[in-house]
Design a protein around this motif. Structure first.
Motif, PDB file in Angstrom:
ATOM      1  N   THR A 155      26.731  16.173  44.872  1.00 27.62           N
ATOM      2  CA  THR A 155      26.733  17.254  45.856  1.00 27.62           C
ATOM      3  C   THR A 155      25.320  17.794  46.022  1.00 27.62           C
ATOM      4  O   THR A 155      24.636  18.084  45.035  1.00 27.62           O
ATOM      5  N   THR A 180      28.906  16.638  49.998  1.00 28.79           N
ATOM      6  CA  THR A 180      29.245  15.800  48.855  1.00 28.79           C
ATOM      7  C   THR A 180      29.256  14.338  49.290  1.00 28.79           C
ATOM      8  O   THR A 180      29.907  13.987  50.271  1.00 28.79           O
ATOM      9  N   ASP A 215      37.712  14.490  48.815  1.00 25.81           N
ATOM     10  CA  ASP A 215      37.601  14.244  50.258  1.00 25.81           C
ATOM     11  C   ASP A 215      36.506  13.225  50.563  1.00 25.81           C
ATOM     12  O   ASP A 215      36.662  12.375  51.453  1.00 25.81           O
ATOM     13  N   ALA A 228      46.224  16.105  46.557  1.00 31.10           N
ATOM     14  CA  ALA A 228      45.080  16.752  45.914  1.00 31.10           C
ATOM     15  C   ALA A 228      43.892  16.808  46.872  1.00 31.10           C
ATOM     16  O   ALA A 228      43.643  15.877  47.647  1.00 31.10           O
ATOM     17  N   LYS A 229      43.149  17.926  46.801  1.00 28.94           N
ATOM     18  CA  LYS A 229      42.048  18.100  47.743  1.00 28.94           C
ATOM     19  C   LYS A 229      40.936  18.937  47.115  1.00 28.94           C
ATOM     20  O   LYS A 229      41.178  20.026  46.599  1.00 28.94           O
ATOM     21  N   ASN A 230      39.741  18.402  47.101  1.00 30.97           N
ATOM     22  CA  ASN A 230      38.508  19.152  46.856  1.00 30.97           C
ATOM     23  C   ASN A 230      37.381  18.321  47.455  1.00 30.97           C
ATOM     24  O   ASN A 230      37.620  17.245  48.007  1.00 30.97           O
ATOM     25  N   ASP A 231      36.171  18.799  47.383  1.00 37.93           N
ATOM     26  CA  ASP A 231      35.072  18.110  48.075  1.00 37.93           C
ATOM     27  C   ASP A 231      34.837  16.681  47.563  1.00 37.93           C
ATOM     28  O   ASP A 231      34.715  15.757  48.372  1.00 37.93           O
ATOM     29  N   SER A 246      30.496  20.855  54.109  1.00 37.65           N
ATOM     30  CA  SER A 246      30.905  22.259  54.175  1.00 37.65           C
ATOM     31  C   SER A 246      29.720  23.070  54.691  1.00 37.65           C
ATOM     32  O   SER A 246      28.668  22.498  55.004  1.00 37.65           O
ATOM     33  N   ASP A 277      31.476  14.528  52.623  1.00 35.46           N
ATOM     34  CA  ASP A 277      32.299  15.703  52.915  1.00 35.46           C
ATOM     35  C   ASP A 277      31.380  16.896  53.141  1.00 35.46           C
ATOM     36  O   ASP A 277      30.612  17.279  52.253  1.00 35.46           O
TER      37      ASP A 277
END
Length: 322
Positions: free
Chosen positions: A32, A22, A102, A96-99, A17, A15
């Motif tokens: 990460t 991550t 994902d 639900a969503k976070n790095d 950003s 994932d």
């Protein structure tokens, strides 16, 4: 040497950003690291030479460093369409969503579809520059339309001079981009050949030809159904049981359809086979918009066929000369 699809045994979800990446290797554990070449190289080194497929999403360029490191380490990668990944996750009813979450979903997405996912390949530098120039031109043209609309507004008299100055500046930038695009195409033998074939199609002018080269680089390698679908002019059925609705043209790469519409209008007003076909479609009382859509589809399929034939002929000549 990159692993073939059948040899892939593990999936690495990544994932991306702006500042971090991550990683998830299929287990619950994630890590990460900074979105920097050295940090990514150290994190991905253990996967070098293994039968691992890396899966990340397209993030507007933030994934470029990661893909470069994966290429350097010879780890095969797939750059996923975010819309497809989002639909895949939604099919499980998850929200639900976070790095880390994902990254796990990307790993699972790769596990389920590893054998069918196309492997990412670096873009040709000339093609990449053409895509950026054409995208920038589209942005400036959209800005010009916005300013022209503002100039027509009833309360714009007090700032009319400012708007006109901005319009003049936009015109200069657009003309400069047009010249740069023409030069870039002229300096590339392959692009020049493709552009020449595109310009031979009725309705395809100096704006649409570079747009097609930039937005549909696959032109000449697709069949007529595939290219019509990419251009957003393929009729999709919408039937259920005894209900048969009108087929609609949806999807495709959004930049192409508006330009094809203008090209179809130009072709229908000229003296060419497409104009004859348009008039023939109108005779059975077919709506004009349906007839125009058919001409749009003809333009893109003819363009695809001419590029395909020209490239094949060039390759055959190259083999003979070799």
């Amino acid at each position: 040497m990159m692993a073939e699809p059948a040899e892939i045994q593990s999936i690495l979800g990544l994932d991306v950003s702006r500042d971090t990446v991550t990683l998830c290797d299929g287990r619950r554990h994630t890590v990460t690291v900074a979105n920097e070449a050295d940090a990514l190289r150290a994190a991905l080194q253990p996967y070098q030479g293994t039968t691992t497929l890396a899966v990340c999403e397209a993030t507007g360029g933030y994934e470029d460093i990661l893909l470069g490191v994966l290429l350097e380490l010879a780890i095969p990668a797939h750059r996923a369409d975010p819309a497809k990944v989002k639909a895949y996750i939604a099919s499980f009813g998850k929200r639900a969503k976070n790095d880390p979450i994902d990254a796990r979903w990307l790993s699972r997405y790769g596990c389920d579809r590893a054998t069918t996912l196309p492997r990412w390949q670096p873009a040709d530098p000339t093609q990449q520059k053409l895509e950026l120039l054409v995208a920038r031109r589209l942005d400036l043209v959209a800005m010009r339309v916005q300013e022209q609309n503002r100039l027509k507004a009833p309360r714009s008299r007090l700032i009319a001079d400012n708007i006109r100055d901005h319009l003049a500046e936009l015109e200069r930038h657009i003309e400069a981009l047009n010249a740069e695009i023409d030069t870039l195409i002229g300096e590339s033998r392959d692009l020049a050949l493709r552009a020449q074939q595109l310009r031979s199609v009725p309705g395809v002018g100096p704006v649409l030809a570079p747009l097609l080269l930039a937005v549909i680089p696959e032109l000449g390698t697709l069949n007529r159904r595939q290219v019509a679908s990419l251009a957003g002019v393929a009729p999709h059925p919408k039937d259920s049981g005894k209900a048969n609705w009108h087929r609609s043209t949806t999807g495709g790469r959004r930049q192409i359809r508006p330009a094809l519409f203008i090209a179809a209008l130009a072709a229908c007003r000229g003296d060419n086979p497409l104009a004859v076909a348009y008039k023939a479609l109108l005779k059975p009382a077919k709506p004009k918009r349906v007839a125009l859509t058919a001409i749009m589809r003809k333009i893109i399929t003819i363009a695809n066929a001419r590029v395909r034939d020209a490239v094949r002929h060039q390759n055959e000549i190259g083999k003979i000369n070799a």
